[in-house]
Design an enzyme around this catalytic site. Structure first.
Site, PDB file in Angstrom:
ATOM      1  N   VAL A 135      -4.618  -1.234   0.710  1.00 52.90           N
ATOM      2  CA  VAL A 135      -3.403  -1.650   1.421  1.00 52.90           C
ATOM      3  C   VAL A 135      -2.231  -0.745   1.046  1.00 52.90           C
ATOM      4  O   VAL A 135      -1.424  -0.361   1.900  1.00 52.90           O
ATOM      5  CB  VAL A 135      -3.067  -3.123   1.093  1.00 52.90           C
ATOM      6  N   GLU A 136      -2.153  -0.397  -0.227  1.00 51.97           N
ATOM      7  CA  GLU A 136      -1.025   0.402  -0.720  1.00 51.97           C
ATOM      8  C   GLU A 136      -1.036   1.830  -0.173  1.00 51.97           C
ATOM      9  O   GLU A 136      -0.005   2.348   0.239  1.00 51.97           O
ATOM     10  CB  GLU A 136      -1.054   0.459  -2.247  1.00 51.97           C
TER      11      GLU A 136
END
Length: 490
Positions: A135-136
């Site tokens: 996600v990051e």
């Protein structure tokens, strides 16, 4: 009257006799259905026999560490409760629409994910955290956001400093995947404690800042509103961040339904080696017999030609290449540590000496051999690689370009001859031809080297143009990965 009494007594006696007869009869009937001694000796019913003879297959439940697929190992330890929410559904739909996305993530994460999972398990944290780098940063090791967050965990400079990640001219710990993982998990544990063990609040704070989430909770309490993550007034990036994570978790939990995740072997492909002193990346690549580009991809924390003088001095290398460090450089605590080699067919002391960069005389001395005869299966002690410098003094700009560049340049360095050195020894140390070494220094190939002589060595190296900044946003990274005209929904 007396006769009447006699008749009544006789009638009563008759009734009692009849009742006793009935009771005896009923007892007799019951005894016919009760097991007797002979009945006990009869064989067990057929059905019971079959049940006894049938081999019941024992179901073995594997532990997470025992399964063959690393993603399955993660899936078995996902702890967050399943949440039904329209934003999560939107993200699930996006991921499923782009199945190739996880193939890219799996390929990028392969050298590192096993180590990350191990660290999360050791801390007894939820394995959802292993999905956070997706996600990051899309698991992009050189990811850099517009705000200055760096690496797969997208750590800000102040956070990195607080959690003891070094940054200097040689090294940036935010890019070092294993070191950054330690710092990121430390930060997440801190936030989890600060937000009363509420993981969604902690992860939201990891993304948008501790103060911002605290203030949103305080504001909702003041207004009499709920304070769960979904009720907080947070930046749109954060309100999308959590659903992305939960969507990935949901898909992974239901892999039998979605078939979205590619397989990834549940085993380490790399190992972290402590070199024990400052080292040059070019020499390390030569020793490990791997490309410089590969070494930098595994160790993106090193941003110069060498490691910092005072550390860290660790290298992540493929497991298949780690043994080269064992046989080439075994100086531990100032003492030489000997290796071992088992003699094979067609081996000779001369062949073994060349293979391990030593001399026949040294092999004889270490193994107390009087002659040249050795036997198949015999185990020989090997001398450790000589205590040579693992750094070089570059005569051109040492800053290395990480991207692939077709042309090479020559870099000159120097080496001071030590006692016992030969052209072969020096050529093997730097991975060059001993014939070239002789030409470069204008000496005969069989010359005995003079102690203290300065030898010139020319090494191939990538040129060093200024490196362009990585793409700044996650959306652009998605476009690069997928090569399509769409982005993950906001």
């Amino acid at each position: 009257m007396a006769q009447l009494r006699i008749l009544i007594i006789l009638a009563l006696i008759g009734c009692q006799s009849n009742n006793m007869a009935v009771n005896k009869s009923s007892l007799k009937v019951k005894s016919n259905h009760s097991p007797t001694k002979s009945n006990k000796a009869e064989p067990t019913p057929v059905i019971t026999k079959i049940a006894n003879k049938a081999k019941v297959k024992k179901i073995t439940i594997k532990k997470p560490a025992e399964v063959s697929d690393l993603w399955l190992r993660i899936a078995m330890q996902l702890k967050f409760p399943s949440i039904k929410h329209k934003e999560i559904d939107k993200k699930i739909a996006w991921y499923l629409k782009h199945p190739y996305y996880m193939h890219t993530i799996t390929k990028r994460s392969e050298p590192f994910l096993y180590h990350i999972v191990n660290q999360i398990e050791q801390r007894k944290l939820p394995l959802e955290l292993a999905l956070l780098p997706i996600v990051e940063s899309d698991f992009e090791i050189k990811a850099l956001s517009a705000q200055g967050a760096t690496g797969i965990w997208q750590l800000m400079p102040i956070t990195a400093k607080h959690f003891n990640l070094q940054k200097n001219a040689w090294y940036d710990g935010r890019y070092d995947v294993l070191a950054a993982t330690t710092a990121a998990l430390d930060y997440l544990e801190y936030l989890h404690f600060k937000f009363s063990k509420n993981w969604l609040h902690a992860i939201a704070a990891y993304n948008s800042g501790e103060g911002r989430v605290k203030q949103a909770i305080i504001e909702n309490k003041r207004l009499g509103k709920k304070t769960d993550f979904w009720s907080l007034n947070l930046p749109s990036e954060t309100t999308n961040y959590i659903p992305k994570l939960l969507a990935l978790s949901s898909i992974l939990k239901q892999q039998d339904k979605y078939h979205f995740w590619p397989k990834l072997k549940n085993q380490a492909t790399t190992i972290n080696i402590d070199i024990g002193q400052q080292f040059d990346m070019l020499i390390a690549a030569k020793i490990a017999k791997i490309k410089m580009q590969t070494l930098y991809q595994l160790n993106p924390g090193y941003i110069s030609n060498s490691s910092p003088k005072y550390g860290p001095h660790q290298l992540l290398v493929p497991i298949s290449q780690a043994h080269y460090f064992d046989s080439h450089y075994q100086l531990i605590d100032g003492k030489l540590v000997y290796g071992r080699y088992q003699v094979k067919a067609k081996d000779s002391l001369f062949k073994i000496s060349k293979k391990f960069n030593t001399t026949v005389n040294k092999l004889k001395a270490i193994n107390q051999l009087n002659g040249d005869l050795i036997k198949i299966g015999q185990v020989l002690a090997l001398p450790a690689y000589k205590n040579s410098e693992l750094t070089v003094e570059y005569h051109i700009s040492p800053y290395l370009q990480r991207k692939k560049i077709p042309d090479k340049v020559k870099v000159s360095t120097s080496y001071i001859v030590k006692k016992g050195d030969t052209l072969w020894d020096i050529s093997q140390l730097y991975g060059v031809s001993f014939k070239d070494l002789a030409v470069w220094n204008e000496i005969d190939q069989n010359a005995i080297l003079k102690l203290g002589k300065k030898m010139i060595i020319w090494l191939e190296k990538d040129p060093a143009p200024l490196e362009a900044k990585p793409k700044a946003t996650v959306n652009n990274q998605f476009l690069d990965i997928l090569n399509i005209n769409t982005t993950i929904p906001n």
